[in-house]
Design a protein around this motif. Structure first.
Motif, PDB file in Angstrom:
ATOM      1  N   PRO A 119       0.835  -1.088   0.119  1.00 14.56           N
ATOM      2  CA  PRO A 119      -0.079   0.111   0.069  1.00 14.56           C
ATOM      3  C   PRO A 119       0.664   1.308  -0.103  1.00 14.56           C
ATOM      4  O   PRO A 119       0.475   2.402  -0.627  1.00 14.56           O
ATOM      5  CB  PRO A 119      -0.868  -0.153   1.220  1.00 14.56           C
TER       6      PRO A 119
ATOM      7  N   LYS B 155       0.392   4.119  -2.508  1.00 13.18           N
ATOM      8  CA  LYS B 155      -0.074   5.473  -2.204  1.00 13.18           C
ATOM      9  C   LYS B 155       0.898   6.491  -2.658  1.00 13.18           C
ATOM     10  O   LYS B 155       0.433   7.626  -2.869  1.00 13.18           O
ATOM     11  CB  LYS B 155      -0.174   5.515  -0.577  1.00 13.18           C
ATOM     12  N   GLU B 156       2.041   6.290  -2.710  1.00 11.43           N
ATOM     13  CA  GLU B 156       3.084   7.258  -3.136  1.00 11.43           C
ATOM     14  C   GLU B 156       2.820   7.519  -4.567  1.00 11.43           C
ATOM     15  O   GLU B 156       2.831   8.591  -4.900  1.00 11.43           O
ATOM     16  CB  GLU B 156       4.531   6.800  -2.813  1.00 11.43           C
TER      17      GLU B 156
END
Length: 76
Positions: A40, A44-45
């Protein structure tokens, strides 16, 4: 099914977002984004960098890609 390291996926995601926007108000159409093998944090980045706001499901550590016979990505 996609991954942040997949060049064709990166090209495909903006097109998918446009398609998703066309059906946003249609309760009979659901788009699911499944990341095949990343954490994740990595996703997410990537999402923040690209300003993407769709939800992502994670297949890493599951049999989801096998269950759906995903042999290459991107896959729809």
């Amino acid at each position: 099914f996609w991954a942040t390291w997949c060049s064709p996926c990166i090209v495909f995601v903006p097109q998918l977002m446009k398609l998703r926007a066309q059906y946003l108000d249609n309760p009979n159409v659901v788009f699911q984004s499944v990341n095949v093998d990343e954490t994740p944090g990595i996703v997410k980045e990537f999402m923040l960098k690209k300003s993407y706001s769709f939800n992502v499901l994670y297949a890493a550590g599951t049999t989801v890609t096998k269950d759906y016979n995903v042999t290459a990505i991107p896959a729809v």
